[in-house]
Design an enzyme around this catalytic site. Sequence first.
Site, short mmCIF file in Angstrom:
data_model
loop_
_atom_site.label_atom_id
_atom_site.label_comp_id
_atom_site.label_asym_id
_atom_site.label_seq_id
_atom_site.Cartn_x
_atom_site.Cartn_y
_atom_site.Cartn_z
CG ASP A 116 -28.12 -18.11 12.96
OD1 ASP A 116 -28.56 -17.87 11.82
OD2 ASP A 116 -28.67 -17.72 14.00
CD GLU B 272 -33.34 -13.37 11.58
OE1 GLU B 272 -33.77 -14.43 12.08
OE2 GLU B 272 -32.18 -12.95 11.76
#
Length: 709
Positions: free
Chosen positions: A221, A129
Amino acid sequence: MPIPAPSRRALLLCLHNHQPVGNFDSVLERAARDAYLPFLQTLADFPSIKVTIHFSGFLLRWLAERSPDTFSLLKLLSDRGQAEVMGGGMYEPILALLPERDRLGQIEAFAAEVERFFGKASGGIWLAERVWEPDLPATLEAAGVKYVPLDDYHFVRAGCSPRELDGVYLTEYNGASVRVFPGSERLRYMIPFWDVGETLREIERLTSRAVPYPAAIFADDGEKFGVWPGTHRSVYGEGWLRRFFGGVAERADWLTPMTFGEYVSVAPTRGTVYLPTCSYAEMGEWALPPRSAARFGDLLHELRAGKMAELKPFLQGGYFRNFLRKYDESNQLHKRMLWVSERVAAAQRVRPVRGRAACDFLYRAQSNDVYWHGVFGGLYLNHLREAAYSNLLRAEAASDAVLHGEKERWTEAARGDIDRDGGEELLLKTSGLTLLAHAHDGGAVTEISLPRRAVALGHVLTRREEGYHEGFRRAAGSFDGSTSIHDAMVLKDPSVLSALGVDPWQRASFREAYYGDGDLPEAILSGAAAPRCFTAGREASVTVVRRGSRLVAEFAVPLEGEGIRLHLVKTLVLHGGGERFEARFLLENRGMETASGGLCSEWNLNLLSGNGPDRYYEGMGEARALSSSGVAKRVRGFRVVDAWRNVAAAAALDRECIVLREPIETASLSEAGAEKIHQGVCLRILFPVRLEPGNHERYSILWSFKSVE
């Protein structure tokens, strides 16, 4: 494969693929089929295109065992130098939230896995993250990490001009250094959603400075290439990825795709930078309280629309640790993880081999997803919370076995501010049972765990307002693959709106309230009747006694309201080695008037599903489904059965009582839209009360946990 000759411009493509520990096989199978495999197949058709790619440890092992086509193609691309497989924390933890020994252990465990699978080491890691704290260079250098991709937002907030973010920088902490890449936020939003031509023109713009190796850096991602709604069709069916790779290949005269490792071996750093505590901009929205989150989200939309661009360096939302304040459940899991980490470290000092086995369970419990919530389900997904607690319990049980010399009939009681919220907690432990009680919350119990079974029953998520709930009510927008998932807002099921309630306090067990004589059970269940007084939020005085294999914790708390002056002593009794405990109550009327009504003891249990045929009630009359609400009268005992985990929770009452039951359901956001999730069941046991002034009455519940017969 040799490093490409110097060119005027470089394209650095980095994909991060992750599935959390405990996710369903069906989810991983779909992701491999729809995203991971077709991406690699398309990449293999363009030998000049290079990528840096990361698969989190749980996912990488799963691919090796369950998706051999995907894994073998990844290995082939790695062998021929077209894909650099990047390291990271083994189970994708937020490194900043871990003790230093676990930070290093996670990175080293994954480095060994990459070496085992691919025969070579990567110099870089994916930082989960992109949660950055300024002390991380010390950890990263100690672990042998050379470079890390972050977001350009980190650099903008450090005062860098956006035009300067076309290469690699150096950062340090007290002399320990690591290289950091600024991934372009604009490319994150363009790839793979915008027109290919516009995307290539943006890459040309990003690499237009007259400096050595100006680079366009994309780091995001991999699931957006086939898993996110609509993207499998657009990326592969409509050929977005093939057109993009083809467009890059056609520009080979001035644009060279490179891996991060290749780039750092030839490109000089752009200088030294000191980055603030930060993540990507959207995380700053999600970590804030609801109203602030909604306002910050509006500001981010305005920034992306080109408004107030000059203010971006000065805008800071929340940061990751705010989730520990925003969600009690996240904080309590985190502090239990830290507790277990200490136990594992102690066990390793006593018996290293057994301690190493406990270590892997601990690392699995540190998988980041259940510690926060944003556009993905995260903390709201009860099967992921269950996986975290299950692995934590396995790690703790293995460590306890070492520290207690393999004995069975032992007890432990730890007392103090265990969850670091400023109040006192009691952690009550035997080899078969763990309870976490909060003295500053009237003795409420938030953890009921069975270590030998690695089953946690107490983690029922509290219903609370989220910043996006107003959007649910408007049911505005939909995600069709043409924009970012961060803007998705589509109701998968209109019944989601029924789960938008807000609980007055954290969902917990062993929480009591007193109702008046005229308060009907149905009114209590619906919320139409309010308690006259309650233990929630009340400070309890505590006494703990350990005698032999018996552990007793006593909580004394006043129950007072208008015209009511009751005093409640509530007691938990545990026995070493057993999977049962007794909850006892001594209610005394210290007022001047007769107390006539009901003492309600609330228990919240998580059985993971409300409608499965293997989860049901027994002893509640005709009611069976855990998703049902209702009132059962003249109950002396009942069972809540979870045949899927092979455990039944049985309650034996000392008299006939009324039992109220209801499912706890939440409304949350996921990558597919808004969804309703069953979080557990709320059981309220209503003991009849009639006490003259100065009199008292005793009540009890015996909870036992057994395999399903």
